[in-house]
Design a protein around this motif. Structure first.
Motif, PDB file in Angstrom:
ATOM      1  N   ILE A 201      -7.627  -9.649 -11.713  1.00  0.00           N
ATOM      2  CA  ILE A 201      -6.362  -8.931 -11.543  1.00  0.00           C
ATOM      3  C   ILE A 201      -6.595  -7.616 -10.814  1.00  0.00           C
ATOM      4  CG2 ILE A 201      -4.535  -7.697 -12.766  1.00  0.00           C
ATOM      5  CD1 ILE A 201      -4.675  -9.850 -14.925  1.00  0.00           C
ATOM      6  N   TYR A 202      -7.621  -6.870 -11.241  1.00  0.00           N
ATOM      7  CA  TYR A 202      -7.944  -5.608 -10.579  1.00  0.00           C
ATOM      8  C   TYR A 202      -8.236  -5.830  -9.098  1.00  0.00           C
ATOM      9  CZ  TYR A 202      -8.423  -2.792 -14.864  1.00  0.00           C
ATOM     10  OH  TYR A 202      -8.194  -2.094 -16.013  1.00  0.00           O
ATOM     11  N   GLY A 203      -9.049  -6.842  -8.816  1.00  0.00           N
ATOM     12  CA  GLY A 203      -9.428  -7.094  -7.431  1.00  0.00           C
ATOM     13  C   GLY A 203      -8.270  -7.569  -6.573  1.00  0.00           C
ATOM     14  N   THR A 204      -7.462  -8.452  -7.119  1.00  0.00           N
ATOM     15  CA  THR A 204      -6.354  -9.024  -6.349  1.00  0.00           C
ATOM     16  C   THR A 204      -5.320  -7.965  -5.971  1.00  0.00           C
ATOM     17  OG1 THR A 204      -6.652 -11.161  -7.463  1.00  0.00           O
ATOM     18  CG2 THR A 204      -4.551 -10.774  -6.338  1.00  0.00           C
ATOM     19  N   THR A 205      -5.064  -7.024  -6.877  1.00  0.00           N
ATOM     20  CA  THR A 205      -4.090  -5.979  -6.552  1.00  0.00           C
ATOM     21  C   THR A 205      -4.546  -5.151  -5.357  1.00  0.00           C
ATOM     22  OG1 THR A 205      -5.087  -4.486  -8.199  1.00  0.00           O
ATOM     23  CG2 THR A 205      -3.208  -5.823  -8.899  1.00  0.00           C
ATOM     24  N   ARG A 206      -5.837  -4.938  -5.238  1.00  0.00           N
ATOM     25  CA  ARG A 206      -6.340  -4.182  -4.081  1.00  0.00           C
ATOM     26  C   ARG A 206      -6.290  -5.028  -2.808  1.00  0.00           C
ATOM     27  NH1 ARG A 206      -5.799   0.649  -3.959  1.00  0.00           N
ATOM     28  NH2 ARG A 206      -7.770   1.335  -3.067  1.00  0.00           N
ATOM     29  N   VAL A 207      -6.427  -6.331  -2.953  1.00  0.00           N
ATOM     30  CA  VAL A 207      -6.272  -7.223  -1.794  1.00  0.00           C
ATOM     31  C   VAL A 207      -4.841  -7.146  -1.278  1.00  0.00           C
ATOM     32  CG1 VAL A 207      -6.322  -9.622  -1.020  1.00  0.00           C
ATOM     33  CG2 VAL A 207      -8.094  -8.791  -2.570  1.00  0.00           C
ATOM     34  N   LEU A 208      -3.888  -7.114  -2.197  1.00  0.00           N
ATOM     35  CA  LEU A 208      -2.478  -7.040  -1.807  1.00  0.00           C
ATOM     36  C   LEU A 208      -2.155  -5.755  -1.054  1.00  0.00           C
ATOM     37  CD1 LEU A 208      -0.789  -8.363  -5.090  1.00  0.00           C
ATOM     38  CD2 LEU A 208      -1.306  -9.643  -3.001  1.00  0.00           C
ATOM     39  N   GLN A 209      -2.947  -4.717  -1.318  1.00  0.00           N
ATOM     40  CA  GLN A 209      -2.730  -3.433  -0.648  1.00  0.00           C
ATOM     41  C   GLN A 209      -3.539  -3.298   0.641  1.00  0.00           C
ATOM     42  OE1 GLN A 209      -3.699  -1.097  -4.327  1.00  0.00           O
ATOM     43  NE2 GLN A 209      -1.840   0.014  -3.778  1.00  0.00           N
ATOM     44  N   GLY A 210      -4.355  -4.288   0.941  1.00  0.00           N
ATOM     45  CA  GLY A 210      -5.145  -4.242   2.157  1.00  0.00           C
ATOM     46  C   GLY A 210      -6.462  -3.512   2.038  1.00  0.00           C
ATOM     47  N   TRP A 211      -6.863  -3.170   0.813  1.00  0.00           N
ATOM     48  CA  TRP A 211      -8.094  -2.410   0.636  1.00  0.00           C
ATOM     49  C   TRP A 211      -9.307  -3.278   0.326  1.00  0.00           C
ATOM     50  CZ3 TRP A 211      -8.864   2.301   2.277  1.00  0.00           C
ATOM     51  CH2 TRP A 211      -7.759   3.122   2.500  1.00  0.00           C
ATOM     52  N   HIS A 212      -9.109  -4.574   0.240  1.00  0.00           N
ATOM     53  CA  HIS A 212     -10.228  -5.502   0.046  1.00  0.00           C
ATOM     54  C   HIS A 212      -9.834  -6.880   0.540  1.00  0.00           C
ATOM     55  CE1 HIS A 212     -13.296  -3.230  -2.057  1.00  0.00           C
ATOM     56  NE2 HIS A 212     -12.376  -2.711  -2.844  1.00  0.00           N
ATOM     57  N   TYR A 213     -10.847  -7.697   0.855  1.00  0.00           N
ATOM     58  CA  TYR A 213     -10.649  -9.124   1.043  1.00  0.00           C
ATOM     59  C   TYR A 213     -10.858  -9.813  -0.295  1.00  0.00           C
ATOM     60  CZ  TYR A 213     -10.873  -8.486   6.126  1.00  0.00           C
ATOM     61  OH  TYR A 213     -10.615  -8.112   7.415  1.00  0.00           O
TER      62      TYR A 213
ATOM     63  N   ASP B  29       0.824  -1.206   0.000  1.00  0.00           N
ATOM     64  CA  ASP B  29       0.000   0.000   0.000  1.00  0.00           C
ATOM     65  C   ASP B  29       0.859   1.257   0.000  1.00  0.00           C
ATOM     66  OD1 ASP B  29      -2.542   1.362   0.132  1.00  0.00           O
ATOM     67  OD2 ASP B  29      -2.077   1.829   2.230  1.00  0.00           O
ATOM     68  N   HIS B  30       2.136   1.104   0.281  1.00  0.00           N
ATOM     69  CA  HIS B  30       3.033   2.258   0.364  1.00  0.00           C
ATOM     70  C   HIS B  30       4.024   2.298  -0.803  1.00  0.00           C
ATOM     71  CE1 HIS B  30       1.800   3.501   4.470  1.00  0.00           C
ATOM     72  NE2 HIS B  30       1.484   2.215   4.566  1.00  0.00           N
ATOM     73  N   VAL B  31       3.785   1.462  -1.805  1.00  0.00           N
ATOM     74  CA  VAL B  31       4.614   1.486  -3.019  1.00  0.00           C
ATOM     75  C   VAL B  31       3.879   2.329  -4.058  1.00  0.00           C
ATOM     76  CG1 VAL B  31       5.720   0.125  -4.820  1.00  0.00           C
ATOM     77  CG2 VAL B  31       5.557  -0.775  -2.481  1.00  0.00           C
ATOM     78  N   ARG B  32       4.357   3.516  -4.300  1.00  0.00           N
ATOM     79  CA  ARG B  32       3.656   4.474  -5.158  1.00  0.00           C
ATOM     80  C   ARG B  32       3.471   3.948  -6.586  1.00  0.00           C
ATOM     81  NH1 ARG B  32       2.225   9.730  -5.158  1.00  0.00           N
ATOM     82  NH2 ARG B  32       2.229  10.838  -7.135  1.00  0.00           N
ATOM     83  N   PHE B  33       4.510   3.341  -7.153  1.00  0.00           N
ATOM     84  CA  PHE B  33       4.403   2.853  -8.526  1.00  0.00           C
ATOM     85  C   PHE B  33       3.349   1.759  -8.639  1.00  0.00           C
ATOM     86  CE2 PHE B  33       5.694  -0.182 -11.857  1.00  0.00           C
ATOM     87  CZ  PHE B  33       5.565   0.654 -12.961  1.00  0.00           C
TER      88      PHE B  33
END
Length: 275
Positions: free
Chosen positions: A216-228, A52-56
């Motif tokens: 892919i869209y959903g999983t990337t947000r899971v990796l950032q902690g913004w979704h289960y 969640d803290h990786v800007r790129f």
């Protein structure tokens, strides 16, 4: 009485998503699998999800990725507007204007848009309805994202969507269930129904590509902690249902249920009469 073709169509297109919904509910919502997976991505010492803290990573997967559904919706909207222009031009009554549009290569575009008006309008409505359904569910369940809850350093309580669902009013300020970013990818499923209408042999490729994009869209947000992870599955189920109902309203079951053309067959590219 439903014919075998109708029965199969409704079983496949409604039955399978309902079965998937039951599996997701039992496997994820009634267990702690979601949290177990998110725990693997969380740094308990720093109290953060590192990605969640990786800007790129944020720019690439959340900001730039929106280009695909956004541009698709914009092209469909422009096509829908242009579909009403060619009848207004009416080259038979305005031959000079028609000749000018032919010279500047605008006439073929306008004719194409007019011939495919139903398809452009379908994509516009499908995108709008999918967005509306997801926003309705978000506001009427008020589920907070993992990163916002006390489980992962936030201040809000963890609540399951079925414990907080309100049909006739907003349930609160939480806006995390189902996955909004994932739904943006899944809305590309609308193109699958257009492809099925014309019996295009690559329609299944569009189907699987749209599903992959949504995951892919959903999983990337899971990796950032913004979704289960389950939020992505629910987004796909609801978007599919919204696209399917909209397609049935625009095209009818019979047109969507015709066999896809084989490689040696020539697809019919001319649209049906516009609405």
């Amino acid at each position: 009485m439903l014919t075998a073709s109708r029965y199969r169509f409704y079983w496949v297109n409604f039955g399978i998503p309902l079965a998937c919904a039951a599996v997701v509910f039992l496997m994820f919502d009634m267990t702690t699998i979601d949290m177990a997976f998110s725990n693997l991505l969380f740094d308990p010492v720093a109290q953060i999800f590192p990605l969640d803290h990786v800007r790129f990573f944020e720019q690439l997967t959340h900001k730039w990725a929106r280009i695909i559904p956004n541009w698709t919706a914009e092209i469909a909207l422009i096509g829908a507007v242009l579909s009403f222009v060619w009848p207004l031009v009416n080259p038979q009554k305005h031959p000079r204007l028609g000749a000018f549009l032919e010279r500047c290569k605008a006439a073929p575009v306008l004719r194409f848009a007019h011939a495919h008006r139903r398809d452009f309008l379908f994509v516009v409505f499908a995108f709008a309805i999918c967005t509306g359904v997801i926003h309705f569910l978000k506001s009427h369940t008020s589920v907070y994202c993992p990163i916002e809850t006390t489980l992962y350093g936030g201040k809000m309580p963890h609540i399951e969507w079925y414990n907080n669902f309100q049909l006739f009013r907003e349930a609160g300020k939480g806006r995390c269930w189902p996955g909004g970013h994932a739904s943006g990818g899944f809305t590309m499923l609308a193109l699958y129904f257009v492809a099925r209408r014309y019996r295009w042999r690559y329609s299944k490729a569009i189907l699987w590509g749209s599903l992959l994009l949504g995951f892919i869209y959903g999983t990337t947000r899971v990796l950032q902690g913004w979704h289960y992870m389950s939020h992505t599955f629910w987004a796909g189920i609801f978007v599919w249902a919204a696209c399917l109902v909209t397609a049935l309203a625009f095209y009818g079951r019979a047109r969507l249920d015709v066999p896809v053309l084989k490689k040696a067959e020539r697809p019919e590219l001319v649209a049906q009469p516009v609405i």
